[in-house]
Design a protein around this motif. Structure first.
Motif, PDB file in Angstrom:
ATOM      1  N   LYS A   1     -48.954  27.351  -0.857  1.00 16.03           N
ATOM      2  CA  LYS A   1     -48.489  25.862  -2.167  1.00 16.03           C
ATOM      3  C   LYS A   1     -50.009  25.539  -1.882  1.00 16.03           C
ATOM      4  O   LYS A   1     -49.727  24.602  -2.741  1.00 16.03           O
ATOM      5  CB  LYS A   1     -47.074  24.809  -0.971  1.00 16.03           C
ATOM      6  CG  LYS A   1     -45.988  25.973  -0.897  1.00 16.03           C
ATOM      7  CD  LYS A   1     -44.937  24.791  -0.506  1.00 16.03           C
ATOM      8  CE  LYS A   1     -43.984  25.449   0.047  1.00 16.03           C
ATOM      9  NZ  LYS A   1     -42.721  25.927  -1.039  1.00 16.03           N
ATOM     10  N   GLY A   2     -50.652  25.160  -1.361  1.00 17.07           N
ATOM     11  CA  GLY A   2     -52.028  24.937  -1.959  1.00 17.07           C
ATOM     12  C   GLY A   2     -51.965  23.615  -1.517  1.00 17.07           C
ATOM     13  O   GLY A   2     -53.337  22.963  -2.355  1.00 17.07           O
ATOM     14  N   ILE A   3     -51.244  23.130  -0.861  1.00 19.44           N
ATOM     15  CA  ILE A   3     -51.286  21.549   0.428  1.00 19.44           C
ATOM     16  C   ILE A   3     -52.276  21.574   1.632  1.00 19.44           C
ATOM     17  O   ILE A   3     -51.890  22.934   2.604  1.00 19.44           O
ATOM     18  CB  ILE A   3     -49.635  21.212   0.349  1.00 19.44           C
ATOM     19  CG1 ILE A   3     -49.426  21.315  -1.355  1.00 19.44           C
ATOM     20  CG2 ILE A   3     -49.595  19.483   0.913  1.00 19.44           C
ATOM     21  CD1 ILE A   3     -47.812  20.348  -1.405  1.00 19.44           C
TER      22      ILE A   3
ATOM     23  N   THR B   1     -58.399  22.339   6.584  1.00 15.51           N
ATOM     24  CA  THR B   1     -56.640  22.200   6.571  1.00 15.51           C
ATOM     25  C   THR B   1     -56.376  22.191   8.030  1.00 15.51           C
ATOM     26  O   THR B   1     -56.883  23.063   8.871  1.00 15.51           O
ATOM     27  CB  THR B   1     -55.971  22.898   5.942  1.00 15.51           C
ATOM     28  OG1 THR B   1     -54.577  22.019   6.218  1.00 15.51           O
ATOM     29  CG2 THR B   1     -55.493  24.448   6.197  1.00 15.51           C
ATOM     30  N   GLY B   2     -55.608  21.195   8.791  1.00 16.30           N
ATOM     31  CA  GLY B   2     -54.613  21.748   9.616  1.00 16.30           C
ATOM     32  C   GLY B   2     -55.360  20.961  10.876  1.00 16.30           C
ATOM     33  O   GLY B   2     -55.642  21.056  12.295  1.00 16.30           O
TER      34      GLY B   2
ATOM     35  N   GLU C   1     -45.748  20.053  -5.600  1.00 14.83           N
ATOM     36  CA  GLU C   1     -45.758  21.770  -5.527  1.00 14.83           C
ATOM     37  C   GLU C   1     -45.590  22.034  -6.968  1.00 14.83           C
ATOM     38  O   GLU C   1     -46.200  23.075  -8.000  1.00 14.83           O
ATOM     39  CB  GLU C   1     -44.682  21.967  -5.509  1.00 14.83           C
ATOM     40  CG  GLU C   1     -44.841  22.137  -3.929  1.00 14.83           C
ATOM     41  CD  GLU C   1     -43.404  23.224  -3.634  1.00 14.83           C
ATOM     42  OE1 GLU C   1     -43.161  24.840  -3.289  1.00 14.83           O
ATOM     43  OE2 GLU C   1     -42.060  22.802  -2.932  1.00 14.83           O
ATOM     44  N   LYS C   2     -45.501  20.580  -8.200  1.00 17.12           N
ATOM     45  CA  LYS C   2     -45.631  21.099  -9.623  1.00 17.12           C
ATOM     46  C   LYS C   2     -46.781  20.684 -10.095  1.00 17.12           C
ATOM     47  O   LYS C   2     -46.756  21.475 -10.951  1.00 17.12           O
ATOM     48  CB  LYS C   2     -44.250  20.326 -10.151  1.00 17.12           C
ATOM     49  CG  LYS C   2     -43.265  20.270  -9.887  1.00 17.12           C
ATOM     50  CD  LYS C   2     -42.498  18.951 -10.675  1.00 17.12           C
ATOM     51  CE  LYS C   2     -40.495  19.135 -10.500  1.00 17.12           C
ATOM     52  NZ  LYS C   2     -39.711  18.372 -11.250  1.00 17.12           N
ATOM     53  N   ARG C   3     -47.580  20.221  -9.348  1.00 12.90           N
ATOM     54  CA  ARG C   3     -49.432  20.771  -9.940  1.00 12.90           C
ATOM     55  C   ARG C   3     -50.069  21.331  -8.738  1.00 12.90           C
ATOM     56  O   ARG C   3     -51.262  21.307  -9.572  1.00 12.90           O
ATOM     57  CB  ARG C   3     -50.056  19.097  -9.178  1.00 12.90           C
ATOM     58  CG  ARG C   3     -49.138  17.521  -9.657  1.00 12.90           C
ATOM     59  CD  ARG C   3     -49.574  16.629  -9.849  1.00 12.90           C
ATOM     60  NE  ARG C   3     -49.018  14.766  -9.630  1.00 12.90           N
ATOM     61  CZ  ARG C   3     -49.966  14.553 -11.116  1.00 12.90           C
ATOM     62  NH1 ARG C   3     -51.177  13.916 -10.717  1.00 12.90           N
ATOM     63  NH2 ARG C   3     -48.718  13.420 -11.335  1.00 12.90           N
ATOM     64  N   GLY C   4     -49.202  22.254  -7.914  1.00 10.50           N
ATOM     65  CA  GLY C   4     -50.139  22.979  -7.891  1.00 10.50           C
ATOM     66  C   GLY C   4     -51.109  22.862  -6.330  1.00 10.50           C
ATOM     67  O   GLY C   4     -51.809  23.786  -6.601  1.00 10.50           O
TER      68      GLY C   4
END
Length: 281
Positions: free
Chosen positions: A207-209, A268-269, A161-164
């Motif tokens: 969260k961009g993940i 994604t998914g 998350e810190k890396r976005g």
């Protein structure tokens, strides 16, 4: 104190305990579509996991590999660093909380963060029917194959998350779509990963993940010998699905690298089969 990690330089095997272990063995900055990003690949000292670790490193990532045995970690690290790749490793039994914590600590202290997590570690202690499995067998399979990826991700998520941004790849099996009666609880655990992929992709999208699932078919590894060494079963598979060859670990590696790359930024998914045929409509 971390377990001993091996590295190769000028043909000599040495300890790298005091070195900045996420630098390439040549000391030269990495190049490639995944350059200067950090990947963790569990169950990665042989087979599909090893091929994935190699490909991610070839494409520029700094890769942390792991497995349950120190000698396997040392051998894999030495082999890949001998190719000039930026690879390090540590012992990690993903079903043990203390091992997961050690892996997370290593990633943070020596690599500073994480971009990609590939959950490849898996077990199948039983060849037999679903209802013939003991409670201990059920616990082991579900703990390692289903719970451990979720728990590992929960520990690493704040640092992604810190890396976005970030990418998670879960490794299922064609047994999720086409179960074998010889692999009862294993089939169930690999089917559960398809659901975990969909659920996590929704939870982590804000969260961009991104979260996707690799679904290997029959791949020539020690783990899958129970399938492809069974001549009668293999002949049925070839006849029904028109397979021309058995899969190789490298057949899976390129897809994982693609899913980690910017080219897959809108994917994604998904659960994607690498099986020589399609189990879907």
């Amino acid at each position: 104190m971390f377990p001993r990690v091996a590295w190769v330089h000028r043909g000599l095997l040495r300890s790298c305990a005091r070195l900045p272990v996420c630098m390439s063995s040549s000391g030269i900055g990495q190049k490639g579509i995944l350059a200067n990003q950090v990947a963790v690949v569990t169950g990665s000292t042989d087979g599909i996991g090893f091929a994935i670790a190699r490909r991610l490193a070839q494409d520029g990532a700094r890769v942390v590999i792991s497995s349950r045995k120190q000698q396997n970690v040392d051998r894999a690290v030495a082999a890949l660093q001998g190719e000039g790749l930026s690879v390090v490793g540590t012992v990690c039994h993903v079903g043990k909380a203390e091992d997961r914590e050690r892996l997370v600590t290593m990633v943070l202290e020596h690599c500073g963060g994480l971009d990609f997590l590939v959950c490849n570690a898996g077990v199948n202690p039983l060849v037999g029917s679903t209802l013939g499995a003991s409670e201990q067998v059920w616990d082991k399979i579900l703990e390692v194959n289903v719970k451990a990826p979720a728990l590992m991700l929960s520990q690493l998520l704040p640092h992604m998350e810190k890396r976005g941004k970030g990418v998670v790849i879960l490794v299922s099996s064609i047994a999720a779509y086409i179960p074998s009666v010889e692999l009862g609880p294993y089939n169930v655990s690999k089917t559960a990963l398809l659901g975990l992929t969909r659920t996590l992709s929704l939870e982590l999208a804000p969260k961009g993940i991104r979260v996707n699932c690799l679904v290997p078919g029959v791949i020539e590894t020690d783990f899958s010998k129970v399938i492809y060494k069974n001549e009668a079963f293999w002949n049925i598979v070839k006849e029904n699905y028109k397979l021309q060859r058995i899969g190789q670990p490298e057949d899976c590696a390129g897809l994982v690298s693609f899913l980690c790359s910017p080219d897959a930024s809108y994917i994604t998914g998904e659960s994607i089969s690498v099986a020589g045929f399609s189990p879907h409509l």
